[in-house]
Design a protein around this motif. Structure first.
Motif, PDB file in Angstrom:
ATOM      1  N   GLN A  43       0.826  -1.211   0.000  1.00 19.23           N
ATOM      2  CA  GLN A  43       0.000   0.000   0.000  1.00 19.23           C
ATOM      3  C   GLN A  43       0.860   1.260   0.000  1.00 19.23           C
ATOM      4  N   ASP A  44       1.909   1.267   0.810  1.00 17.56           N
ATOM      5  CA  ASP A  44       2.797   2.435   0.858  1.00 17.56           C
ATOM      6  C   ASP A  44       3.477   2.659  -0.489  1.00 17.56           C
ATOM      7  N   LEU A 154      -7.552   4.608 -11.323  1.00 17.14           N
ATOM      8  CA  LEU A 154      -8.023   3.398 -10.661  1.00 17.14           C
ATOM      9  C   LEU A 154      -7.586   2.148 -11.419  1.00 17.14           C
ATOM     10  N   ALA A 155      -7.654   2.187 -12.752  1.00 12.61           N
ATOM     11  CA  ALA A 155      -7.239   1.028 -13.553  1.00 12.61           C
ATOM     12  C   ALA A 155      -5.756   0.742 -13.369  1.00 12.61           C
ATOM     13  N   PHE A 156      -4.936   1.786 -13.279  1.00 11.80           N
ATOM     14  CA  PHE A 156      -3.500   1.621 -13.056  1.00 11.80           C
ATOM     15  C   PHE A 156      -3.246   0.875 -11.752  1.00 11.80           C
ATOM     16  N   ILE A 157      -3.881   1.332 -10.680  1.00 11.44           N
ATOM     17  CA  ILE A 157      -3.682   0.713  -9.374  1.00 11.44           C
ATOM     18  C   ILE A 157      -4.268  -0.692  -9.345  1.00 11.44           C
ATOM     19  N   ALA A 158      -5.442  -0.872  -9.927  1.00  9.40           N
ATOM     20  CA  ALA A 158      -6.073  -2.192  -9.931  1.00  9.40           C
ATOM     21  C   ALA A 158      -5.195  -3.213 -10.644  1.00  9.40           C
ATOM     22  N   VAL A 161      -2.321  -4.089  -8.309  1.00 11.28           N
ATOM     23  CA  VAL A 161      -2.807  -4.949  -7.224  1.00 11.28           C
ATOM     24  C   VAL A 161      -2.998  -6.371  -7.738  1.00 11.28           C
ATOM     25  N   SER A 162      -3.547  -6.507  -8.942  1.00  9.28           N
ATOM     26  CA  SER A 162      -3.706  -7.830  -9.539  1.00  9.28           C
ATOM     27  C   SER A 162      -2.356  -8.518  -9.722  1.00  9.28           C
ATOM     28  N   ALA A 163      -1.358  -7.776 -10.188  1.00 15.10           N
ATOM     29  CA  ALA A 163      -0.023  -8.339 -10.332  1.00 15.10           C
ATOM     30  C   ALA A 163       0.530  -8.780  -8.982  1.00 15.10           C
ATOM     31  N   THR A 179      -6.925  -1.408  -2.557  1.00 11.24           N
ATOM     32  CA  THR A 179      -7.560  -0.595  -3.604  1.00 11.24           C
ATOM     33  C   THR A 179      -8.564   0.369  -2.993  1.00 11.24           C
ATOM     34  N   ALA A 180      -9.385  -0.137  -2.080  1.00 12.38           N
ATOM     35  CA  ALA A 180     -10.404   0.716  -1.447  1.00 12.38           C
ATOM     36  C   ALA A 180      -9.753   1.861  -0.658  1.00 12.38           C
TER      37      ALA A 180
END
Length: 225
Positions: A43-44, A154-158, A161-163, A179-180
């Protein structure tokens, strides 16, 4: 949600054929060397990208390109397109943005044609960075800048996160929690970027940049970046 925003859900979904799933943006090396080992460190790391790193710059480039298409300023569009490539500070970062950008333009031409895609080709006939491609297409279809910026962020972060879930840094539930938690920061970053220009480009997420460079010679890997 306005009907004009619905294309964003398609363009930035995993089903749109840009190959985003193949890139970790250096996270794979950061995991390998121990920088990323749990939900908090991930997250950081992602928050730094939002506030001080590549995503912050992508949002600025996105906003400039969107405005340029909206007012039909091909010179400004070309400048944003050129800088977007110049700021890819490693071979894999360039591969990541160019491969996705070119694929996005090709898919948009086939299924979502608009005059803006011809404007991109006139203004900058070479490779197109991903944020510039999405921004120009969004503007060409009348998608508002604020909505487009938030969806792109949001798509970039999602995707990262998936990776991270596939790498085993976090599980799916922790990935969704992260993500939230980042959504307010993504919204804030998008608001700031709306008023910024190319003179505001810059960053200090140096460990992320180093991860992208180190990944180029990583022996065993799942991802292209």
């Amino acid at each position: 949600m306005s009907a004009l925003h619905l294309p964003l859900m398609i363009w930035l979904s995993p089903s749109f054929p840009v190959g985003a799933f193949a890139y970790s943006h250096g996270l794979e090396w950061a995991f390998e060397c121990g920088d990323l080992h749990d939900a908090q460190t991930l997250q950081d790391w992602l928050l730094d990208l939002v506030r001080h790193g590549s995503l912050a710059n992508d949002l600025i480039l996105f906003a400039v390109a969107h405005r340029a298409v909206s007012v039909r300023d091909e010179a400004a569009l070309a400048e944003a397109a050129e800088l977007a490539l110049a700021l890819a500070n490693s071979a894999e970062r360039r591969l990541e943005t160019v491969t996705q950008g070119n694929a996005f333009v090709a898919a948009a031409r086939a299924a979502w044609p608009c005059a803006a895609l011809d404007e991109i080709a006139r203004a900058w006939p070479g490779d197109i960075a991903y944020p510039v491609a999405v921004a120009a297409t969004s503007a060409g279809h009348g998608v508002a800048l604020d909505a487009a910026l938030e969806a792109y962020a949001l798509a970039f972060i999602a995707n990262l996160v998936s990776a991270s879930v596939r790498l085993g840094i976090v599980g799916q539930t922790d990935g969704q929690r992260i993500t939230a938690r980042l959504v307010p920061s993504l919204h804030a970053a998008a608001v700031v970027a709306q008023a910024q220009g190319l003179d505001d480009l810059g960053g200090c997420a140096l460990r992320s940049d180093l991860a992208a460079l180190r990944h180029e010679t990583q022996y065993s890997r799942l991802f292209r970046s």
